[in-house]
Design a protein around this motif. Structure first.
Motif, PDB file in Angstrom:
ATOM      1  N   ALA A 103       0.939  -1.205   0.086  1.00 21.99           N
ATOM      2  CA  ALA A 103      -0.084   0.073  -0.172  1.00 21.99           C
ATOM      3  C   ALA A 103       0.749   1.327  -0.094  1.00 21.99           C
ATOM      4  CB  ALA A 103      -0.925   0.027   1.020  1.00 21.99           C
ATOM      5  N   ASP A 104       0.407   2.312  -0.754  1.00 23.78           N
ATOM      6  CA  ASP A 104       1.141   3.333  -0.529  1.00 23.78           C
ATOM      7  C   ASP A 104       0.096   4.676  -0.813  1.00 23.78           C
ATOM      8  OD1 ASP A 104       2.867   5.835  -1.991  1.00 23.78           O
ATOM      9  OD2 ASP A 104       4.148   4.713  -0.742  1.00 23.78           O
ATOM     10  N   ASN A 105       0.295   5.768  -0.327  1.00 24.39           N
ATOM     11  CA  ASN A 105      -0.826   6.734  -0.138  1.00 24.39           C
ATOM     12  C   ASN A 105      -0.538   7.689  -1.359  1.00 24.39           C
ATOM     13  OD1 ASN A 105      -1.618   9.554   2.062  1.00 24.39           O
ATOM     14  ND2 ASN A 105      -2.692   7.482   1.670  1.00 24.39           N
ATOM     15  N   GLY A 106       0.306   7.798  -2.320  1.00 23.08           N
ATOM     16  CA  GLY A 106       0.408   8.367  -3.131  1.00 23.08           C
ATOM     17  C   GLY A 106       1.014   7.889  -4.669  1.00 23.08           C
ATOM     18  N   TYR A 107       1.540   6.538  -4.519  1.00 24.31           N
ATOM     19  CA  TYR A 107       2.490   5.873  -5.681  1.00 24.31           C
ATOM     20  C   TYR A 107       1.469   4.585  -6.283  1.00 24.31           C
ATOM     21  CZ  TYR A 107       5.902   3.731  -8.153  1.00 24.31           C
ATOM     22  OH  TYR A 107       6.734   2.900  -9.310  1.00 24.31           O
ATOM     23  N   SER A 108       1.411   4.475  -7.501  1.00 23.10           N
ATOM     24  CA  SER A 108       0.770   3.251  -7.699  1.00 23.10           C
ATOM     25  C   SER A 108       1.310   2.501  -8.826  1.00 23.10           C
ATOM     26  CB  SER A 108      -0.715   3.550  -8.110  1.00 23.10           C
ATOM     27  OG  SER A 108      -0.807   4.444  -9.174  1.00 23.10           O
ATOM     28  N   GLY A 109       2.700   2.908  -9.075  1.00 24.10           N
ATOM     29  CA  GLY A 109       3.387   2.082  -9.889  1.00 24.10           C
ATOM     30  C   GLY A 109       3.849   0.702  -9.715  1.00 24.10           C
ATOM     31  N   ALA A 110       5.024   0.516 -10.328  1.00 28.31           N
ATOM     32  CA  ALA A 110       5.640  -0.721 -10.577  1.00 28.31           C
ATOM     33  C   ALA A 110       6.826  -1.091  -9.284  1.00 28.31           C
ATOM     34  CB  ALA A 110       6.087  -1.200 -11.869  1.00 28.31           C
ATOM     35  N   SER A 111       7.403   0.066  -9.130  1.00 28.44           N
ATOM     36  CA  SER A 111       8.629   0.010  -8.259  1.00 28.44           C
ATOM     37  C   SER A 111       8.013  -0.234  -6.771  1.00 28.44           C
ATOM     38  CB  SER A 111       9.189   1.408  -8.143  1.00 28.44           C
ATOM     39  OG  SER A 111      10.281   1.317  -7.258  1.00 28.44           O
ATOM     40  N   ALA A 112       8.784  -1.529  -6.219  1.00 32.18           N
ATOM     41  CA  ALA A 112       8.524  -2.000  -4.880  1.00 32.18           C
ATOM     42  C   ALA A 112       9.070  -1.140  -3.948  1.00 32.18           C
ATOM     43  CB  ALA A 112       8.900  -3.205  -4.639  1.00 32.18           C
ATOM     44  N   LEU A 113      10.317  -0.384  -4.278  1.00 26.32           N
ATOM     45  CA  LEU A 113      10.787   0.563  -3.365  1.00 26.32           C
ATOM     46  C   LEU A 113       9.673   1.609  -2.924  1.00 26.32           C
ATOM     47  CD1 LEU A 113      14.210   0.984  -5.021  1.00 26.32           C
ATOM     48  CD2 LEU A 113      13.481  -0.608  -2.879  1.00 26.32           C
ATOM     49  N   GLU A 114       8.822   2.045  -3.839  1.00 23.59           N
ATOM     50  CA  GLU A 114       7.889   3.155  -3.478  1.00 23.59           C
ATOM     51  C   GLU A 114       6.918   2.707  -2.609  1.00 23.59           C
ATOM     52  OE1 GLU A 114      10.467   5.567  -5.477  1.00 23.59           O
ATOM     53  OE2 GLU A 114       8.655   5.948  -4.547  1.00 23.59           O
ATOM     54  N   TYR A 115       6.646   1.770  -2.302  1.00 22.98           N
ATOM     55  CA  TYR A 115       5.506   1.161  -1.509  1.00 22.98           C
ATOM     56  C   TYR A 115       5.707   1.292  -0.107  1.00 22.98           C
ATOM     57  CZ  TYR A 115       2.559  -0.017  -5.453  1.00 22.98           C
ATOM     58  OH  TYR A 115       1.803  -0.080  -6.659  1.00 22.98           O
ATOM     59  N   ASP A 116       5.031   1.867   0.958  1.00 18.14           N
ATOM     60  CA  ASP A 116       5.425   2.158   2.560  1.00 18.14           C
ATOM     61  C   ASP A 116       5.032   0.877   3.070  1.00 18.14           C
ATOM     62  OD1 ASP A 116       4.798   5.564   2.273  1.00 18.14           O
ATOM     63  OD2 ASP A 116       6.501   4.465   2.073  1.00 18.14           O
ATOM     64  N   TYR A 117       4.051   0.109   2.757  1.00 16.07           N
ATOM     65  CA  TYR A 117       3.237  -0.740   3.912  1.00 16.07           C
ATOM     66  C   TYR A 117       3.364  -2.167   2.800  1.00 16.07           C
ATOM     67  CZ  TYR A 117       2.130   3.095   6.320  1.00 16.07           C
ATOM     68  OH  TYR A 117       2.176   4.416   6.904  1.00 16.07           O
ATOM     69  N   TRP A 118       3.649  -3.249   3.472  1.00 14.69           N
ATOM     70  CA  TRP A 118       3.814  -4.637   3.205  1.00 14.69           C
ATOM     71  C   TRP A 118       2.911  -5.442   4.014  1.00 14.69           C
ATOM     72  CZ3 TRP A 118       5.687  -5.489  -1.763  1.00 14.69           C
ATOM     73  CH2 TRP A 118       6.195  -4.720  -2.344  1.00 14.69           C
ATOM     74  N   GLY A 119       2.320  -6.464   3.377  1.00 17.02           N
ATOM     75  CA  GLY A 119       2.005  -7.756   4.044  1.00 17.02           C
ATOM     76  C   GLY A 119       2.906  -8.821   4.216  1.00 17.02           C
ATOM     77  N   GLN A 120       2.577  -9.936   4.906  1.00 15.19           N
ATOM     78  CA  GLN A 120       3.704 -10.827   5.230  1.00 15.19           C
ATOM     79  C   GLN A 120       3.704 -11.908   3.777  1.00 15.19           C
ATOM     80  OE1 GLN A 120       0.508 -11.062   6.117  1.00 15.19           O
ATOM     81  NE2 GLN A 120      -0.093 -13.111   5.523  1.00 15.19           N
ATOM     82  N   GLY A 121       2.777 -11.792   3.161  1.00 12.98           N
ATOM     83  CA  GLY A 121       2.934 -12.944   1.782  1.00 12.98           C
ATOM     84  C   GLY A 121       2.051 -14.103   2.028  1.00 12.98           C
ATOM     85  N   THR A 122       1.850 -14.598   0.872  1.00 13.11           N
ATOM     86  CA  THR A 122       1.107 -15.804   0.648  1.00 13.11           C
ATOM     87  C   THR A 122       1.499 -16.593  -0.478  1.00 13.11           C
ATOM     88  OG1 THR A 122      -1.186 -16.936   0.697  1.00 13.11           O
ATOM     89  CG2 THR A 122      -0.818 -14.995  -0.735  1.00 13.11           C
ATOM     90  N   GLN A 123       1.903 -18.039  -0.132  1.00 15.24           N
ATOM     91  CA  GLN A 123       2.461 -18.764  -1.022  1.00 15.24           C
ATOM     92  C   GLN A 123       1.478 -19.173  -2.206  1.00 15.24           C
ATOM     93  OE1 GLN A 123       5.701 -19.964  -1.348  1.00 15.24           O
ATOM     94  NE2 GLN A 123       5.188 -20.768  -3.223  1.00 15.24           N
ATOM     95  N   VAL A 124       1.839 -19.163  -3.406  1.00 17.72           N
ATOM     96  CA  VAL A 124       1.296 -19.605  -4.487  1.00 17.72           C
ATOM     97  C   VAL A 124       1.787 -20.843  -5.075  1.00 17.72           C
ATOM     98  CG1 VAL A 124      -0.056 -19.405  -6.627  1.00 17.72           C
ATOM     99  CG2 VAL A 124      -0.578 -17.583  -4.853  1.00 17.72           C
ATOM    100  N   THR A 125       1.627 -21.879  -5.414  1.00 18.41           N
ATOM    101  CA  THR A 125       2.499 -23.128  -6.018  1.00 18.41           C
ATOM    102  C   THR A 125       1.546 -23.564  -7.042  1.00 18.41           C
ATOM    103  OG1 THR A 125       3.833 -23.481  -4.066  1.00 18.41           O
ATOM    104  CG2 THR A 125       3.770 -25.232  -5.842  1.00 18.41           C
ATOM    105  N   VAL A 126       2.032 -23.465  -8.237  1.00 16.96           N
ATOM    106  CA  VAL A 126       1.380 -24.115  -9.536  1.00 16.96           C
ATOM    107  C   VAL A 126       2.217 -25.520 -10.094  1.00 16.96           C
ATOM    108  CG1 VAL A 126       0.254 -23.549 -11.845  1.00 16.96           C
ATOM    109  CG2 VAL A 126       0.496 -21.792 -10.210  1.00 16.96           C
ATOM    110  N   SER A 127       1.662 -26.471 -10.090  1.00 19.42           N
ATOM    111  CA  SER A 127       2.287 -27.519 -10.507  1.00 19.42           C
ATOM    112  C   SER A 127       1.904 -27.924 -11.706  1.00 19.42           C
ATOM    113  CB  SER A 127       1.865 -28.936  -9.449  1.00 19.42           C
ATOM    114  OG  SER A 127       0.401 -29.040  -9.853  1.00 19.42           O
ATOM    115  N   SER A 128       2.919 -28.245 -12.535  1.00 21.10           N
ATOM    116  CA  SER A 128       2.681 -28.874 -14.137  1.00 21.10           C
ATOM    117  C   SER A 128       1.848 -30.001 -14.378  1.00 21.10           C
ATOM    118  CB  SER A 128       3.833 -28.807 -14.730  1.00 21.10           C
ATOM    119  OG  SER A 128       4.649 -29.763 -14.377  1.00 21.10           O
TER     120      SER A 128
END
Length: 123
Positions: free
Chosen positions: A98-123
């Motif tokens: 999440a970010d108050n002013g930025y909505s682009g593709a650079s991870a460095l610009e976002y201020d807040y992050w979640g802990q993540g969730t794993q996605v695994t796709v098997s072939s």
């Protein structure tokens, strides 16, 4: 300040669909632009999709365009990532940001992050 919690990850087969959710705390969620990123083992965190504070603008990485859809429900303080036609290459930990002013593709610009969730796709 906002706290983010992702959910919805899991193990699926190629071609399947999955919907990730990111629940945010705080009463100011509707003022934040939101993004989804992913990180595969040994690789850097990469942009997936983003959505503006009011849902009026969305952006996608070329690798997911046409397969993934980002959306948000400000009444529920939640942003979603609907993923379809999943491929093994989509396997990664998915993070919302999440970010108050930025909505682009650079991870460095976002201020807040979640802990993540794993996605695994098997072939």
């Amino acid at each position: 300040q906002v706290q983010l919690v992702e959910s919805g990850g899991g193990l699926v087969q190629a071609g399947d669909s999955l919907r990730l959710s990111c629940a945010a705390s705080g009463r100011t969620f509707s003022t934040y632009n939101m993004g989804w990123f992913r990180q595969a083992p040994g690789k850097e965190r990469r942009f997936v999709a983003s959505i503006s504070w009011n849902g009026g603008s969305t952006y996608y990485a070329d690798s997911v365009k046409g397969r993934f859809t980002i959306s948000r429900d400000n009444a529920k303080n939640t942003v979603y990532l609907q993923m379809s036609s999943l491929k093994p290459a989509d396997t990664a930990v998915y993070y919302c940001a999440a970010d108050n002013g930025y909505s682009g593709a650079s991870a460095l610009e976002y201020d807040y992050w979640g802990q993540g969730t794993q996605v695994t796709v098997s072939s």
